[in-house]
Scaffold this motif. Sequence first.
Motif, PDB file in Angstrom:
ATOM      1  N   LEU A  21       0.812  -1.217   0.000  1.00 39.61           N
ATOM      2  CA  LEU A  21       0.000   0.000   0.000  1.00 39.61           C
ATOM      3  C   LEU A  21       0.850   1.273   0.000  1.00 39.61           C
ATOM      4  O   LEU A  21       0.579   2.218  -0.750  1.00 39.61           O
ATOM      5  N   ILE A  22       1.896   1.326   0.835  1.00 37.52           N
ATOM      6  CA  ILE A  22       2.603   2.591   1.065  1.00 37.52           C
ATOM      7  C   ILE A  22       3.558   2.967  -0.069  1.00 37.52           C
ATOM      8  O   ILE A  22       3.746   4.156  -0.335  1.00 37.52           O
ATOM      9  N   ILE A  23       4.152   2.010  -0.766  1.00 34.84           N
ATOM     10  CA  ILE A  23       5.094   2.384  -1.831  1.00 34.84           C
ATOM     11  C   ILE A  23       4.386   3.143  -2.953  1.00 34.84           C
ATOM     12  O   ILE A  23       4.810   4.249  -3.300  1.00 34.84           O
ATOM     13  N   PRO A  24       3.302   2.623  -3.516  1.00 34.13           N
ATOM     14  CA  PRO A  24       2.646   3.427  -4.561  1.00 34.13           C
ATOM     15  C   PRO A  24       2.012   4.717  -4.023  1.00 34.13           C
ATOM     16  O   PRO A  24       2.080   5.762  -4.672  1.00 34.13           O
ATOM     17  N   LEU A  25       1.421   4.658  -2.820  1.00 39.03           N
ATOM     18  CA  LEU A  25       0.827   5.872  -2.243  1.00 39.03           C
ATOM     19  C   LEU A  25       1.894   6.930  -1.952  1.00 39.03           C
ATOM     20  O   LEU A  25       1.707   8.111  -2.228  1.00 39.03           O
ATOM     21  N   GLY A  26       3.012   6.505  -1.384  1.00 39.92           N
ATOM     22  CA  GLY A  26       4.096   7.432  -1.066  1.00 39.92           C
ATOM     23  C   GLY A  26       4.732   8.033  -2.302  1.00 39.92           C
ATOM     24  O   GLY A  26       5.103   9.213  -2.314  1.00 39.92           O
ATOM     25  N   THR A  27       4.850   7.245  -3.347  1.00 45.43           N
ATOM     26  CA  THR A  27       5.398   7.746  -4.608  1.00 45.43           C
ATOM     27  C   THR A  27       4.524   8.869  -5.148  1.00 45.43           C
ATOM     28  O   THR A  27       5.025   9.916  -5.564  1.00 45.43           O
ATOM     29  N   LEU A  29       2.178  10.698  -3.378  1.00 47.80           N
ATOM     30  CA  LEU A  29       2.037  11.788  -2.418  1.00 47.80           C
ATOM     31  C   LEU A  29       3.286  12.661  -2.311  1.00 47.80           C
ATOM     32  O   LEU A  29       3.192  13.889  -2.244  1.00 47.80           O
ATOM     33  N   PHE A  30       4.466  12.044  -2.298  1.00 41.57           N
ATOM     34  CA  PHE A  30       5.703  12.783  -2.060  1.00 41.57           C
ATOM     35  C   PHE A  30       6.476  13.100  -3.330  1.00 41.57           C
ATOM     36  O   PHE A  30       7.505  13.772  -3.276  1.00 41.57           O
ATOM     37  N   GLY A  31       6.031  12.586  -4.470  1.00 49.26           N
ATOM     38  CA  GLY A  31       6.718  12.849  -5.727  1.00 49.26           C
ATOM     39  C   GLY A  31       8.097  12.211  -5.807  1.00 49.26           C
ATOM     40  O   GLY A  31       8.956  12.685  -6.543  1.00 49.26           O
ATOM     41  N   LEU A  32       8.310  11.147  -5.058  1.00 48.30           N
ATOM     42  CA  LEU A  32       9.599  10.448  -5.085  1.00 48.30           C
ATOM     43  C   LEU A  32       9.598   9.398  -6.187  1.00 48.30           C
ATOM     44  O   LEU A  32       8.543   8.931  -6.607  1.00 48.30           O
ATOM     45  N   HIS A  33      10.772   9.018  -6.600  1.00 49.61           N
ATOM     46  CA  HIS A  33      10.887   7.876  -7.502  1.00 49.61           C
ATOM     47  C   HIS A  33      10.470   6.634  -6.727  1.00 49.61           C
ATOM     48  O   HIS A  33      10.699   6.539  -5.515  1.00 49.61           O
ATOM     49  N   ALA A  34       9.887   5.685  -7.434  1.00 45.82           N
ATOM     50  CA  ALA A  34       9.439   4.449  -6.787  1.00 45.82           C
ATOM     51  C   ALA A  34      10.601   3.754  -6.083  1.00 45.82           C
ATOM     52  O   ALA A  34      10.428   3.174  -5.013  1.00 45.82           O
ATOM     53  N   ALA A  35      11.807   3.835  -6.680  1.00 45.85           N
ATOM     54  CA  ALA A  35      12.972   3.182  -6.059  1.00 45.85           C
ATOM     55  C   ALA A  35      13.290   3.818  -4.704  1.00 45.85           C
ATOM     56  O   ALA A  35      13.580   3.109  -3.737  1.00 45.85           O
ATOM     57  N   ASP A  36      13.240   5.149  -4.623  1.00 45.48           N
ATOM     58  CA  ASP A  36      13.509   5.823  -3.346  1.00 45.48           C
ATOM     59  C   ASP A  36      12.429   5.501  -2.319  1.00 45.48           C
ATOM     60  O   ASP A  36      12.728   5.243  -1.155  1.00 45.48           O
ATOM     61  N   MET A  37      11.172   5.515  -2.759  1.00 44.41           N
ATOM     62  CA  MET A  37      10.088   5.173  -1.828  1.00 44.41           C
ATOM     63  C   MET A  37      10.215   3.714  -1.418  1.00 44.41           C
ATOM     64  O   MET A  37       9.927   3.360  -0.272  1.00 44.41           O
ATOM     65  N   GLY A  38      10.678   2.870  -2.343  1.00 46.44           N
ATOM     66  CA  GLY A  38      10.903   1.458  -2.016  1.00 46.44           C
ATOM     67  C   GLY A  38      11.986   1.278  -0.966  1.00 46.44           C
ATOM     68  O   GLY A  38      11.828   0.494  -0.030  1.00 46.44           O
ATOM     69  N   VAL A  39      13.080   2.022  -1.101  1.00 44.97           N
ATOM     70  CA  VAL A  39      14.161   1.944  -0.113  1.00 44.97           C
ATOM     71  C   VAL A  39      13.661   2.409   1.251  1.00 44.97           C
ATOM     72  O   VAL A  39      13.902   1.753   2.271  1.00 44.97           O
ATOM     73  N   ILE A  40      12.938   3.533   1.251  1.00 48.62           N
ATOM     74  CA  ILE A  40      12.391   4.033   2.518  1.00 48.62           C
ATOM     75  C   ILE A  40      11.387   3.031   3.078  1.00 48.62           C
ATOM     76  O   ILE A  40      11.407   2.716   4.269  1.00 48.62           O
ATOM     77  N   TYR A  99      18.936   9.719   4.180  1.00 48.62           N
ATOM     78  CA  TYR A  99      18.833   9.039   2.883  1.00 48.62           C
ATOM     79  C   TYR A  99      18.352   9.978   1.778  1.00 48.62           C
ATOM     80  O   TYR A  99      18.878   9.971   0.672  1.00 48.62           O
ATOM     81  N   LEU A 100      17.352  10.795   2.084  1.00 47.99           N
ATOM     82  CA  LEU A 100      16.801  11.694   1.071  1.00 47.99           C
ATOM     83  C   LEU A 100      17.568  13.011   0.964  1.00 47.99           C
ATOM     84  O   LEU A 100      17.302  13.808   0.061  1.00 47.99           O
TER      85      LEU A 100
END
Length: 147
Positions: A21-27, A29-40, A99-100
């Motif tokens: 749920l959180i990886i696609p939602l975070g990508t 919401l925060f405009g991050l790359h999926a890879a960065d949201m995945g790492v987080i 990290y960010l």
Amino acid sequence: MRTTRDRIRHAILFEVIGLALIIPLGTLLFGLHAADMGVIGVGSALVAMAWNYAYNLGFDRAMQRLVGHTRKSLPLRVAHAVLFEAGLLVILLPPIAWYLGIGLVEALVMDLAIAGFYVAYAFLFNLAYDRTFPLQSWTDAAVEPSA
């Protein structure tokens, strides 16, 4: 109280569903790359799994000692979820900022949004988990007549 095996099942199910749920939602919401949201997400999940085990074990032991059982009322479930997320927020804030490459205030805003999601998710997940995998003592208490 729950067994170690049950606690491990709980933690793994919680984190796998949460990440889905959180990886696609975070990508989004925060405009991050999926890879960065995945790492987080994955890094946070690993930390959260360890915290989940320790926190829930300690919470259940405290309940057992203080009230003699581990059944949680609705208000206690809310407090349980909020306290869990507050502890996790304190643990995760510095690594997310590092990290960010962002400041602590910006990381705090992001972490609070993620924590808000997880508070609601934890409440609903734990309610569903307890109904799906009830302890035998809970089902026994439900059918025993009161004195």
